[in-house]
Design a protein around this motif. Structure first.
Motif, mmCIF file in Angstrom:
data_model
loop_
_atom_site.group_PDB
_atom_site.id
_atom_site.type_symbol
_atom_site.label_atom_id
_atom_site.label_comp_id
_atom_site.label_asym_id
_atom_site.label_seq_id
_atom_site.Cartn_x
_atom_site.Cartn_y
_atom_site.Cartn_z
ATOM 1 N N GLY A 121 1.047 10.741 -10.925
ATOM 2 C CA GLY A 121 2.108 10.108 -10.821
ATOM 3 C C GLY A 121 2.859 10.428 -9.834
ATOM 4 N N VAL A 122 2.958 11.717 -9.134
ATOM 5 C CA VAL A 122 3.808 12.359 -8.086
ATOM 6 C C VAL A 122 3.268 11.591 -6.954
ATOM 7 N N GLY A 123 1.784 11.494 -6.784
ATOM 8 C CA GLY A 123 1.290 10.747 -5.744
ATOM 9 C C GLY A 123 2.017 9.061 -5.628
ATOM 10 N N MET A 124 1.789 8.565 -6.814
ATOM 11 C CA MET A 124 2.270 7.068 -6.690
ATOM 12 C C MET A 124 3.744 7.331 -6.405
ATOM 13 N N ALA A 125 4.576 7.922 -6.744
ATOM 14 C CA ALA A 125 5.860 7.938 -6.598
ATOM 15 C C ALA A 125 6.267 8.107 -5.222
ATOM 16 N N LYS A 126 5.509 9.192 -4.595
ATOM 17 C CA LYS A 126 5.468 9.401 -3.222
ATOM 18 C C LYS A 126 5.155 8.424 -2.357
ATOM 19 N N ALA A 127 4.216 7.805 -2.726
ATOM 20 C CA ALA A 127 3.897 6.304 -1.918
ATOM 21 C C ALA A 127 4.649 5.368 -1.925
ATOM 22 N N ALA A 128 5.431 5.106 -2.977
ATOM 23 C CA ALA A 128 6.402 4.011 -3.016
ATOM 24 C C ALA A 128 7.724 4.676 -2.033
ATOM 25 N N GLN A 129 8.103 5.785 -2.139
ATOM 26 C CA GLN A 129 9.076 6.497 -1.300
ATOM 27 C C GLN A 129 8.755 6.144 0.312
ATOM 28 N N LEU A 130 7.301 6.533 0.606
ATOM 29 C CA LEU A 130 7.204 6.319 1.971
ATOM 30 C C LEU A 130 7.229 4.786 2.605
ATOM 31 N N ASN A 131 6.811 4.065 1.445
ATOM 32 C CA ASN A 131 6.735 2.542 1.782
ATOM 33 C C ASN A 131 8.297 2.086 1.563
ATOM 34 N N GLY A 132 9.301 2.847 1.128
ATOM 35 C CA GLY A 132 10.505 2.286 0.972
ATOM 36 C C GLY A 132 10.597 1.094 -0.235
ATOM 37 N N ASP A 133 9.617 1.385 -1.209
ATOM 38 C CA ASP A 133 9.717 0.331 -2.250
ATOM 39 C C ASP A 133 10.785 0.996 -3.353
ATOM 40 N N SER A 134 11.020 -0.040 -4.453
ATOM 41 C CA SER A 134 11.977 0.407 -5.166
ATOM 42 C C SER A 134 11.216 0.511 -6.868
ATOM 43 N N TRP A 135 10.018 0.353 -6.738
ATOM 44 C CA TRP A 135 9.320 0.392 -8.183
ATOM 45 C C TRP A 135 9.409 1.657 -8.513
#
Length: 270
Positions: A121-135
């Protein structure tokens, strides 16, 4: 969806879960009953879960042994046919004892080995953060599972990366396989420990739909901090003889017990 309707859905999921465990002759029914209200609120109130949308919210059920509760919830949401629940644990069924993302629509990652879901889950959240996504990413763990050191490494990383798009929900039912949490490696109280690691922490009644929905709301997120919800629950919730009884971690009701449990859930639905 209002709390009353969410409670109706949760009751329906409990009844189908009970039936499936009885028919399959196996299942982690106690922990399934404790997590169903949380799953119901996530899927029918909080998350955007269109599987075709790359910007959808993600759920990781780290306590993967309660997969049946997730399957029934996914069936209620329309991800899989409702009648497929009757295939749970049967030969060649895709509804195995732990969720598999390549087999079951709506499952975001395989889980089963405890302590792995939060790092994913940390990896998923970090991926969203890097992409600038709001999910958003949500992870549900058991309280016994929090004894795994990998969780605390993930907790440190999430705080370091300021993952305010990550919410950890701890199903704090005070019981684990074979014993009470207090008699094994007692992590309680959990809230101050997470706070000490830099997380925003909230404690709730994990069977109160109003409290669950409010705690999951995006406006309760603290900018720059991952969130932990310590959900105080009961193993076997909704069934009198199962409630808060460690014996029901992995146990199948006999016919008389099944009829009693179903009658209690049906009465609660009225």
């Amino acid at each position: 969806m209002d709390p009353h309707e969410l409670r109706r859905i949760a009751n329906r999921i409990r009844r189908r879960d009970l039936q499936a465990v009885f028919e399959a002759g196996a299942g982690h029914i106690g922990g399934e009953m404790s997590v169903i209200d949380l799953l119901t609120a996530l899927y029918f109130h909080t998350m955007s879960v269109d599987p075709q949308d790359a910007k959808r919210d993600r759920l990781v059920l780290s306590k993967g042994h309660t997969a049946l509760a997730l399957y029934v919830t996914l069936a209620e949401k329309g991800f899989i046919p409702k009648d497929e629940i009757s295939s749970f644990l049967k030969p060649h069924s895709r509804l195995n004892g732990h969720p598999n993302r390549v087999k079951v629509p709506g499952v975001e990652t395989n889980t089963g080995p405890l302590g792995h879901g939060l790092p994913v889950g940390v990896g998923m959240a970090k991926a969203a953060q890097l992409n600038g996504d709001s999910w958003r990413t949500f992870v549900i763990t058991g309280d016994g599972e929090m004894q795994e050191g990998s969780n605390w490494e993930a907790i440190m990383a999430a705080a370091q990366f300021k993952l305010d798009n990550l919410t950890l929900i701890i199903d704090h039912n005070r019981l684990q396989q074979g014993a009470r949490l207090a008699d094994t490696n007692n992590l309680a109280p959990l809230a101050p420990k997470l706070a000490a690691f830099g997380w925003a922490v909230e404690e709730i009644d994990g069977h109160d739909m109003e409290q669950i929905c409010q705690a999951l709301a995006p406006e309760t997120v603290t900018p720059g901090q991952p969130k932990c919800i310590v959900a105080h629950t009961n193993k076997g919730q909704g069934i009198s003889f199962m409630c808060d009884d460690v014996a029901w971690h992995h146990k199948v009701p006999n016919e008389a017990q099944y009829k009693q449990a179903m009658a209690e859930l049906e009465e609660a639905a009225r």
